[in-house]
Design an enzyme around this catalytic site. Sequence first.
Site, PDB file in Angstrom:
ATOM      1  N   CYS A 140      13.224  62.165 -84.415  1.00  0.00           N
ATOM      2  CA  CYS A 140      13.070  61.203 -83.325  1.00  0.00           C
ATOM      3  C   CYS A 140      13.842  61.666 -82.089  1.00  0.00           C
ATOM      4  CB  CYS A 140      13.552  59.826 -83.774  1.00  0.00           C
ATOM      5  SG  CYS A 140      13.419  58.588 -82.474  1.00  0.00           S
ATOM      6  N   CYS A 143      15.623  58.922 -80.161  1.00  0.00           N
ATOM      7  CA  CYS A 143      16.867  58.461 -80.786  1.00  0.00           C
ATOM      8  C   CYS A 143      17.980  59.482 -80.609  1.00  0.00           C
ATOM      9  CB  CYS A 143      16.687  58.248 -82.295  1.00  0.00           C
ATOM     10  SG  CYS A 143      15.166  57.453 -82.768  1.00  0.00           S
ATOM     11  N   ASP A 144      17.677  60.751 -80.819  1.00  0.00           N
ATOM     12  CA  ASP A 144      18.742  61.749 -80.971  1.00  0.00           C
ATOM     13  C   ASP A 144      18.809  62.798 -79.864  1.00  0.00           C
ATOM     14  OD1 ASP A 144      19.531  60.550 -83.372  1.00  0.00           O
ATOM     15  OD2 ASP A 144      17.970  61.608 -84.468  1.00  0.00           O
TER      16      ASP A 144
END
Length: 316
Positions: A140, A143-144
């Site tokens: 992701c 997200c990261d």
Amino acid sequence: MSQTIEHITCLIIGSGPAGYTAAIYAARADLKPVLYTGLTPGGQLTETTEVDNFPGYPKGITGPILMEDLKAQAERFGTQVRFGMITKADLKATPKRLWVDETIEITADTVIISTGASAKWLGLENENRLRLNAGGVSACAVCDGFFFKGQDVAIVGAGDTAAEEATYLSKLCKKVYMIVRRNEMRASKAMQHRVKNTANIEILWNSETHDVLGKEAVEGVVVKNSGSGELRTLNVTGFFVAIGHKPNTDIFKDQLDMDELGYLQIQPGSTRTNIAGVFAVGDCSDKTYRQAVTAAGTGCMGALDAERYLASAGVH
Ligand code: NDP
């Protein structure tokens, strides 16, 4: 000897942000929800480290703690959270019939499905090891990606997700290598155009990931050209895998409408499926956004839809 079958007003299947948010709302509406966690209590977020994009946590929070907090909030209002897997369902029956861990039969007036989706992985040993150790392997970018600001990263995949995530990463990272296994991309023309016209994305065609290097964290990715067999090491610190997701909806096949990939289809502007009293929330019905906060939002919608359904059916 006849067995007494437990009857539940509102059954929630799955324990990600969508399931727990549905539980918070359903419990506060006195629907006495029972939530079955599935085999990974807390869902996909328990496999991530820092979550920096869930509103309300200005300093960030770890995925496992966020999920513990959501569970505690659902339980505070009386949700029964049970470890177990719903393995079979007859949703067309009235009331709906479901089986826990193959054996225990239960019935329910409403069912909120929040079984999520699982990211697909390449299956390389070092990919798996570094992923589980939070060593810079992720599925992701939204997200990261932030953790790799100003660094070089690689992403594998050539669909819309990979193209979208490569573009997202290109805005944060110095350089993005996109590893594509064929000599063309599956992504839409518009997305391909965007990727090809981004200066710091380098596409490696006909390439497969041979290995991911690094002991504690990613230190490089070895790519093999499938034509020449040549190996090349990319000096990257992050490795993103975007080769698709699989929604966890197999047990609902032939009962609920789903698209060709298995995502549950819902009526626009609601969480209603094709069967009255059955609602789908979170990633099992969302292949576009896939964020914790959007999953939580649809979880809320699912509980409100269930409450209205019960009221109109005269059950609650
Ligand atoms: P897709 O299944 O569309 O694409 C997966 C990609 O990964 C393909 O390019 C495939 O290669 C590649 N791949 C699969 N297995 C491997 C492997 N073992 N090694 C290397 N590469 C591999 O998944 P997406 O997640 O991209 O998209 C899913 C759906 O969601 C699609 O319908 C997509 O259009 C949609 N979507 C829409 C978005 C939007 O509208 N904004 C955003 C994101 C997704 P190959 O092509 O060779 O098979």
